[in-house]
Design a protein around this motif. Structure first.
Motif, PDB file in Angstrom:
ATOM      1  N   GLY A   1      51.534 -12.315 -15.434  1.00 56.48           N
ATOM      2  CA  GLY A   1      50.762 -12.471 -14.204  1.00 56.48           C
ATOM      3  C   GLY A   1      51.248 -13.684 -13.445  1.00 56.48           C
ATOM      4  N   VAL A   2      51.220 -13.578 -12.113  1.00 58.13           N
ATOM      5  CA  VAL A   2      51.677 -14.692 -11.274  1.00 58.13           C
ATOM      6  C   VAL A   2      50.445 -15.406 -10.708  1.00 58.13           C
ATOM      7  CG1 VAL A   2      53.146 -15.387  -9.359  1.00 58.13           C
ATOM      8  CG2 VAL A   2      53.728 -13.347 -10.704  1.00 58.13           C
ATOM      9  N   LEU A   3      50.246 -16.638 -11.187  1.00 62.47           N
ATOM     10  CA  LEU A   3      49.089 -17.438 -10.758  1.00 62.47           C
ATOM     11  C   LEU A   3      49.335 -18.064  -9.398  1.00 62.47           C
ATOM     12  CD1 LEU A   3      48.368 -19.178 -14.170  1.00 62.47           C
ATOM     13  CD2 LEU A   3      47.097 -17.293 -13.133  1.00 62.47           C
ATOM     14  N   ASN A   4      48.269 -18.279  -8.585  1.00 61.14           N
ATOM     15  CA  ASN A   4      46.899 -18.015  -8.982  1.00 61.14           C
ATOM     16  C   ASN A   4      46.434 -16.602  -8.618  1.00 61.14           C
ATOM     17  OD1 ASN A   4      46.473 -20.637  -9.971  1.00 61.14           O
ATOM     18  ND2 ASN A   4      45.765 -21.389  -7.997  1.00 61.14           N
ATOM     19  N   GLY A   5      46.996 -16.057  -7.563  1.00 63.18           N
ATOM     20  CA  GLY A   5      46.400 -14.885  -6.929  1.00 63.18           C
ATOM     21  C   GLY A   5      46.205 -13.669  -7.815  1.00 63.18           C
ATOM     22  N   ALA A   6      47.081 -13.479  -8.814  1.00 62.62           N
ATOM     23  CA  ALA A   6      47.066 -12.208  -9.552  1.00 62.62           C
ATOM     24  C   ALA A   6      46.071 -12.167 -10.708  1.00 62.62           C
ATOM     25  CB  ALA A   6      48.471 -11.895 -10.078  1.00 62.62           C
TER      26      ALA A   6
ATOM     27  N   ASP B   1      46.826 -20.177   1.174  1.00 63.35           N
ATOM     28  CA  ASP B   1      47.533 -20.608  -0.022  1.00 63.35           C
ATOM     29  C   ASP B   1      48.366 -19.472  -0.615  1.00 63.35           C
ATOM     30  OD1 ASP B   1      46.325 -22.523  -2.784  1.00 63.35           O
ATOM     31  OD2 ASP B   1      48.274 -21.790  -2.301  1.00 63.35           O
ATOM     32  N   GLY B   2      49.626 -19.733  -0.830  1.00 63.61           N
ATOM     33  CA  GLY B   2      50.497 -18.662  -1.289  1.00 63.61           C
ATOM     34  C   GLY B   2      50.444 -18.388  -2.781  1.00 63.61           C
ATOM     35  N   ALA B   3      49.997 -19.313  -3.585  1.00 62.18           N
ATOM     36  CA  ALA B   3      50.126 -19.089  -5.023  1.00 62.18           C
ATOM     37  C   ALA B   3      48.942 -18.374  -5.596  1.00 62.18           C
ATOM     38  CB  ALA B   3      50.288 -20.414  -5.747  1.00 62.18           C
TER      39      ALA B   3
ATOM     40  N   VAL C   1      53.388  -9.016 -12.821  1.00 65.46           N
ATOM     41  CA  VAL C   1      52.223  -8.507 -12.100  1.00 65.46           C
ATOM     42  C   VAL C   1      51.828  -9.491 -11.003  1.00 65.46           C
ATOM     43  CG1 VAL C   1      49.839  -7.709 -12.295  1.00 65.46           C
ATOM     44  CG2 VAL C   1      51.438  -7.326 -14.188  1.00 65.46           C
ATOM     45  N   GLU C   2      51.960  -9.059  -9.755  1.00 65.53           N
ATOM     46  CA  GLU C   2      51.640  -9.872  -8.577  1.00 65.53           C
ATOM     47  C   GLU C   2      50.432  -9.294  -7.859  1.00 65.53           C
ATOM     48  OE1 GLU C   2      51.787 -12.418  -6.935  1.00 65.53           O
ATOM     49  OE2 GLU C   2      53.779 -13.123  -6.422  1.00 65.53           O
ATOM     50  N   ASP C   3      49.698 -10.165  -7.177  1.00 62.56           N
ATOM     51  CA  ASP C   3      48.614  -9.673  -6.321  1.00 62.56           C
ATOM     52  C   ASP C   3      49.188  -8.958  -5.108  1.00 62.56           C
ATOM     53  OD1 ASP C   3      49.676 -12.022  -5.284  1.00 62.56           O
ATOM     54  OD2 ASP C   3      47.751 -12.969  -4.874  1.00 62.56           O
ATOM     55  N   ILE C   4      50.182  -9.591  -4.467  1.00 63.45           N
ATOM     56  CA  ILE C   4      50.699  -9.033  -3.221  1.00 63.45           C
ATOM     57  C   ILE C   4      52.165  -9.406  -3.046  1.00 63.45           C
ATOM     58  CG2 ILE C   4      49.847 -11.030  -1.894  1.00 63.45           C
ATOM     59  CD1 ILE C   4      49.284  -9.063   0.422  1.00 63.45           C
TER      60      ILE C   4
END
Ligand code: IMP
Ligand code: MG
Length: 207
Positions: A60-65, A205-207, A118-121
């Protein structure tokens, strides 16, 4: 007899975050139905590997995901593991700075593993491109990418995604883990900015 659990309240049609109006774009049932379908598909695709003793590991890619990862992992009906990668934020802007910095690498050993990022976007694609290049260098057995959301009109680099929840217009979205200046991650639904954000050079925020 225990009372039935209370149904979550319907998502409001409009929310205001940091003084800007966002309208409801995808409600929680629509998101979860799609996440469940992705989980089933991932389970089927990796079933052979898991049965052979090599379960996939979600990165997972923090924070968004983090919200998406939690729901996606519970929708995958086979053995799987999880770890996290953290990228720096873009600050309180709505468009990408074009720069990606790593804040936390992956702790798990990935050589020979079946790795699913796994990314949110995926917006410009720069973050996903960066992560895939870094993880490919660790010589995983396989490397795939999943994103809940993709903005095809915002792509600046070509990143092949193996699993996509929804293709969306090039407009700023919040909720379900995605933030605007660190707020709104706790909204259960996804909301989209009412006015066009692409022109103002601002981005959350991008992360
Ligand atoms: P990219 O590198 O431009 O593809 O996007 C990097 C990160 O920016 C994503 O992983 C998100 O965390 C964040 N991001 C991109 N678009 C949005 C958005 O519309 N809302 C909130 N965060 C976003
Ligand atoms: Mg992200």
């Amino acid at each position: 007899m225990e009372p039935a659990p209370a149904k979550p309240p319907a998502a409001p049609a409009v929310v205001v975050c940091r003084g800007e109006r966002f309208r409801l774009y995808l409600d929680e049932p629509a998101i979860l139905a799609r996440v469940r379908a992705l989980g089933e598909q991932i389970g089927a695709d990796y079933a052979g590997a898991a049965a052979a003793g090599s379960p996939p590991i979600l990165i997972g890619v923090l924070n968004g995901a983090y919200v998406f990862v939690a729901d996606l992992m519970r929708a995958i009906p086979i053995d799987c593991e999880v770890d996290f990668y953290k990228l720096s934020s873009y600050g309180t802007r709505k468009v990408s700075s074009g720069e990606v910095h790593e804040l936390k690498g992956v702790d798990a050993r990935l050589e020979g593993r079946h790795v699913l990022v796994v990314e949110d976007i995926v917006d410009t694609g720069l973050s996903m491109r960066y992560i895939l290049d870094r993880l490919a260098a660790l010589r995983p057995a396989s490397l795939r990418a999943a994103a809940l959301l993709r903005k095809p009109d915002a792509a600046r680099v070509d990143v092949p995604l193996d699993y996509v929840g929804f293709d969306i217009p090039d407009l700023f979205v919040i909720g379900y883990g995605l933030d605007y200046g660190q707020l709104a991650r706790n909204l259960r639904a996804l909301y989209i900015l009412e006015s066009s954000p692409g022109s103002d050079g601002e981005r959350a925020d991008g992360a």
